[in-house]
Structures are given as structure tokens and as C-alpha cells.
Design an enzyme around this catalytic site. Sequence first.
Site, PDB file in Angstrom:
ATOM      1  N   GLU A  93      38.113  32.012  67.833  1.00 16.73           N
ATOM      2  CA  GLU A  93      38.728  30.725  68.185  1.00 16.73           C
ATOM      3  C   GLU A  93      39.482  30.812  69.494  1.00 16.73           C
ATOM      4  OE1 GLU A  93      41.240  29.216  65.058  1.00 16.73           O
ATOM      5  OE2 GLU A  93      39.826  29.934  63.554  1.00 16.73           O
ATOM      6  N   CYS A 106      44.697  29.616  74.829  1.00 16.51           N
ATOM      7  CA  CYS A 106      45.072  30.656  73.873  1.00 16.51           C
ATOM      8  C   CYS A 106      43.780  31.335  73.436  1.00 16.51           C
ATOM      9  CB  CYS A 106      45.792  30.023  72.677  1.00 16.51           C
ATOM     10  SG  CYS A 106      46.095  31.169  71.323  1.00 16.51           S
ATOM     11  N   CYS A 113      41.456  40.744  62.045  1.00 19.40           N
ATOM     12  CA  CYS A 113      42.646  41.520  62.404  1.00 19.40           C
ATOM     13  C   CYS A 113      42.991  42.430  61.238  1.00 19.40           C
ATOM     14  CB  CYS A 113      43.816  40.568  62.678  1.00 19.40           C
ATOM     15  SG  CYS A 113      45.337  41.383  63.215  1.00 19.40           S
ATOM     16  N   CYS A 117      49.600  40.727  58.381  1.00 16.21           N
ATOM     17  CA  CYS A 117      50.763  39.839  58.219  1.00 16.21           C
ATOM     18  C   CYS A 117      50.434  38.821  57.127  1.00 16.21           C
ATOM     19  CB  CYS A 117      51.073  39.101  59.521  1.00 16.21           C
ATOM     20  SG  CYS A 117      51.441  40.202  60.890  1.00 16.21           S
ATOM     21  N   CYS A 120      49.416  34.932  57.721  1.00 17.00           N
ATOM     22  CA  CYS A 120      48.468  34.655  58.805  1.00 17.00           C
ATOM     23  C   CYS A 120      47.030  34.543  58.299  1.00 17.00           C
ATOM     24  CB  CYS A 120      48.566  35.753  59.858  1.00 17.00           C
ATOM     25  SG  CYS A 120      47.409  35.551  61.218  1.00 17.00           S
ATOM     26  N   CYS A 334      46.239  29.472  64.501  1.00 15.11           N
ATOM     27  CA  CYS A 334      45.391  30.646  64.635  1.00 15.11           C
ATOM     28  C   CYS A 334      44.620  31.023  63.369  1.00 15.11           C
ATOM     29  CB  CYS A 334      46.239  31.791  65.161  1.00 15.11           C
ATOM     30  SG  CYS A 334      46.696  33.104  64.105  1.00 15.11           S
TER      31      CYS A 334
HETATM   32  N1  SAH Z   1      48.591  39.759  66.706  1.00 15.86           N
HETATM   33  C1  SAH Z   1      49.437  39.146  67.677  1.00 15.86           C
HETATM   34  C2  SAH Z   1      48.875  37.882  68.285  1.00 15.86           C
HETATM   35  C3  SAH Z   1      48.144  36.912  67.422  1.00 15.86           C
HETATM   36  S1  SAH Z   1      49.068  35.934  66.294  1.00 15.86           S
HETATM   37  C4  SAH Z   1      50.818  38.908  67.124  1.00 15.86           C
HETATM   38  O1  SAH Z   1      51.040  39.231  65.962  1.00 15.86           O
HETATM   39  O2  SAH Z   1      51.687  38.466  67.854  1.00 15.86           O
HETATM   40  C5  SAH Z   1      49.922  34.789  67.290  1.00 15.86           C
HETATM   41  C6  SAH Z   1      51.240  34.314  66.686  1.00 15.86           C
HETATM   42  O3  SAH Z   1      51.016  33.419  65.601  1.00 15.86           O
HETATM   43  C7  SAH Z   1      52.089  35.454  66.129  1.00 15.86           C
HETATM   44  O4  SAH Z   1      53.428  35.261  66.450  1.00 15.86           O
HETATM   45  C8  SAH Z   1      51.865  35.289  64.644  1.00 15.86           C
HETATM   46  O5  SAH Z   1      52.858  35.922  63.908  1.00 15.86           O
HETATM   47  C9  SAH Z   1      51.849  33.782  64.522  1.00 15.86           C
HETATM   48  N2  SAH Z   1      51.314  33.262  63.275  1.00 15.86           N
HETATM   49  C10 SAH Z   1      50.356  33.757  62.490  1.00 15.86           C
HETATM   50  N3  SAH Z   1      50.157  32.974  61.406  1.00 15.86           N
HETATM   51  C11 SAH Z   1      50.998  31.955  61.526  1.00 15.86           C
HETATM   52  C12 SAH Z   1      51.279  30.802  60.729  1.00 15.86           C
HETATM   53  N4  SAH Z   1      50.635  30.577  59.595  1.00 15.86           N
HETATM   54  N5  SAH Z   1      52.224  29.953  61.179  1.00 15.86           N
HETATM   55  C13 SAH Z   1      52.888  30.173  62.333  1.00 15.86           C
HETATM   56  N6  SAH Z   1      52.671  31.242  63.130  1.00 15.86           N
HETATM   57  C14 SAH Z   1      51.750  32.121  62.724  1.00 15.86           C
END
Ligand code: SAH
Length: 344
Positions: A93, A106, A113, A117, A120, A334
Site C-alpha cells: 500500500e 507514504c 512485517c 505491534c 497494527c 496502514c
Molecule cells: N514500522 C514502522 C513504520 C510503519 S507503521 C514503525 O513502527 O514506525 C507507521 C506508524 O503507524 C507507526 O507509528 C505505527 O505504530 C502506526 N500504527 C500502526 N497501526 C496503527 C493503528 N491501528 N492506528 C494508528 N497508528 C498505527
Amino acid sequence: MSDKINLKDLSYEELEEFFVNIGQQKYRAKQVFQWLHNGVTNFDEMTNLSKDLRAMLAERSFISTVSIVDKRTSRLDGTIKYLLGLNDGNLIESVIMRYKHGITICISTQVGCRMGCNFCASTIGGLVRHLTPGEILDQVIFIQKDIGERISNIVLMGIGEPLDNYDNVIKFLKNVNHPAGINIGYRHISLSTCGLVPAILKLSKENMPITLSVSLHAPNDEIRNKIMPVNRSYSIDKVLDACRIYAETTKRRITFEYAMISGINDSVDNARELSSKIKDLLCHVNLIPINKVEEKEYSKSSSKQINLFKSILEKNGISTTVRRELGGDINASCGQLRRGHSKK
Ligand code: SAH
């Protein structure tokens, strides 16, 4: 196509070497680099090369492309969400966002990944594979072509952990910054990481003045361990130490991303603890109301709570913004489009 090389996976210098190795002049690299960054999909479009040279290139190499599998434009703010197909059929994406200061893209750095987390969507199916430098670049090239306007800023905040794909990401950054190509300044590029400490330290020495964004999302190890498994390898204090070194070495302000999750990390105490940990750092905090992911139980904090949290950080002298929610009508956050597509 397996033994052919994707010319966009080569650095500018490697492309020069490539031409020298096939008995050509070095300056061919510049011509081809320009064509590639303009989004040609076929060697025959490279009209300043002889037919013979074009045939020679086609024998040894190929031009990667991404196809637009799905595209959704927000009626609210013009945000465009792209679901892109890679040459091997994998999906990633990218998102276009329109700001006053220009158009930001973006982009993704991996298919899936492995950071895990637990709020996510990108991490649900694990890591499928890294993107190559050319595949990361293709998102910028072909989306710029699709919208017909110049992209001025890049954020590496799509699917994947950029610092888990370090070498390919660095090569991409050098290529996208190259004056013969798309030529986006390092100061217009942000890289977001969940906090891979050794890679942050390595990045600080690359002499690339990009903005480092760190997904902190918690004020202490107890909370961060629960939502971000990576914290068990690199604790908050270790991440913040690496950030201090990064800020000192590059003289660049760090951005901390903090997803506001109701009842998990959004209390007054959490704001105070966070303040005391980052007060001394050259930084900015971006509060992100968490996006609902279907498979996950978390929900976003109320705007009242977010504003209270913000006011505490600001009282401590920490510059703080609440991220505007763009593309709320198109599932723009994302990993959600890819996720939705692969479930079908
Ligand atoms: N792996 C990297 C970049 C990709 S995620 C990182 O962790 O920073 C990009 C951002 O989106 C990160 O800050 C991540 O924590 C956040 N993110 C992921 N899922 C999310 C969600 N459901 N709501 C809000 N932010 C989210």
C-alpha cells in the site's frame, strides 16, 4: 525474468559500472537513470539509446513496475489510497496526502512485517518478504505518474519496518535523492521505526539528514512490552538513548509517534511520565488517535483525553501536535486495504 536484474535495484554508481561492464560509456547510466525515474516501462521508450543497446539491455535486465490494483480517493480531503501489485503478485500500500506544503507520499518497505505491534494491521500475516530498492522507488515513480503532479515529501510509514530492511532502504534513499532522478531532498523525507536500536545508531552515521520518527506509543516498559514486542529486545531507555545520539549527531529533531489508545496509554500519569523521559530531548510529539483495526480490541482515546494529554506535554515544554485524521472515509491507515483484500 529471474536471472535478469532490475535496473532500479542498482545505485547510480552500480548502474555506471553495469554499462562499463557491457562495453558502454559511463554517461549511459545517466540517460537510463532518468528514463527509469520518469516511469518508462519498456526499453523501447528510451529513444536516445540505439536499438542495439536497447536490445542488449532487455537481454540482461528488466524494468520493474507496480500495478494499481485498487485506488480510493477520499471525498473529505483528497487523500488517495493505493493498493499496488508487485511483479510477483504480492500486494503493498501507498498513500498520497495533500498538505499546504505539498504532496506527501507514504510508502511501504516490506510485504508484511515481523515486528508484531499488536494494534497494527500490517503485522497480522507476518513478514512475507523485503521490498527491493527498486520496488520501494516504484511507489514514488508510478504514483507520481498517476497523479500527474510532483511529489515533494516522502514518509516511510507504510507497511513494514524500514530499519528491518536496512540496506535496501538506504539504497532507495540515495537513489530517490539523486539529482539525476526524482531528486527529493533528505530534509523532505521521514523514516519511521518501531525502535531497532542498532539500526538507529547506524543510520545516525549515514550522513543523511532525514527526519527520524520513532513509534514510542508508551511512557514505560510495562505498557510498551504489552503492545510492542520489540520493546523486549530494546527497552524504552535504550531507544531514547539511541534517539539522543541520533539528534546530537545529525542535529535533527526526532519525532515521536504516540498512538492514543483508550485506557491503555492515555492517562494523565502516562503523559507526566512521558514528559519526564523526553523533556531533555530535541523532539516533537505527534499524537495519533489510534485507527480501529477489525481484528484488534483497541479503541481510540476521546478527543477530550487527547487534548488533556497534549496540554500536559506542552506544559513540560514539549512541542506536540495531534495528527489530523486524513482519509477517514477510505480506510486509509496502514495495512488495512491489503488486509481487507487478502481476506476476500
Ligand atoms: N514500522 C514502522 C513504520 C510503519 S507503521 C514503525 O513502527 O514506525 C507507521 C506508524 O503507524 C507507526 O507509528 C505505527 O505504530 C502506526 N500504527 C500502526 N497501526 C496503527 C493503528 N491501528 N492506528 C494508528 N497508528 C498505527
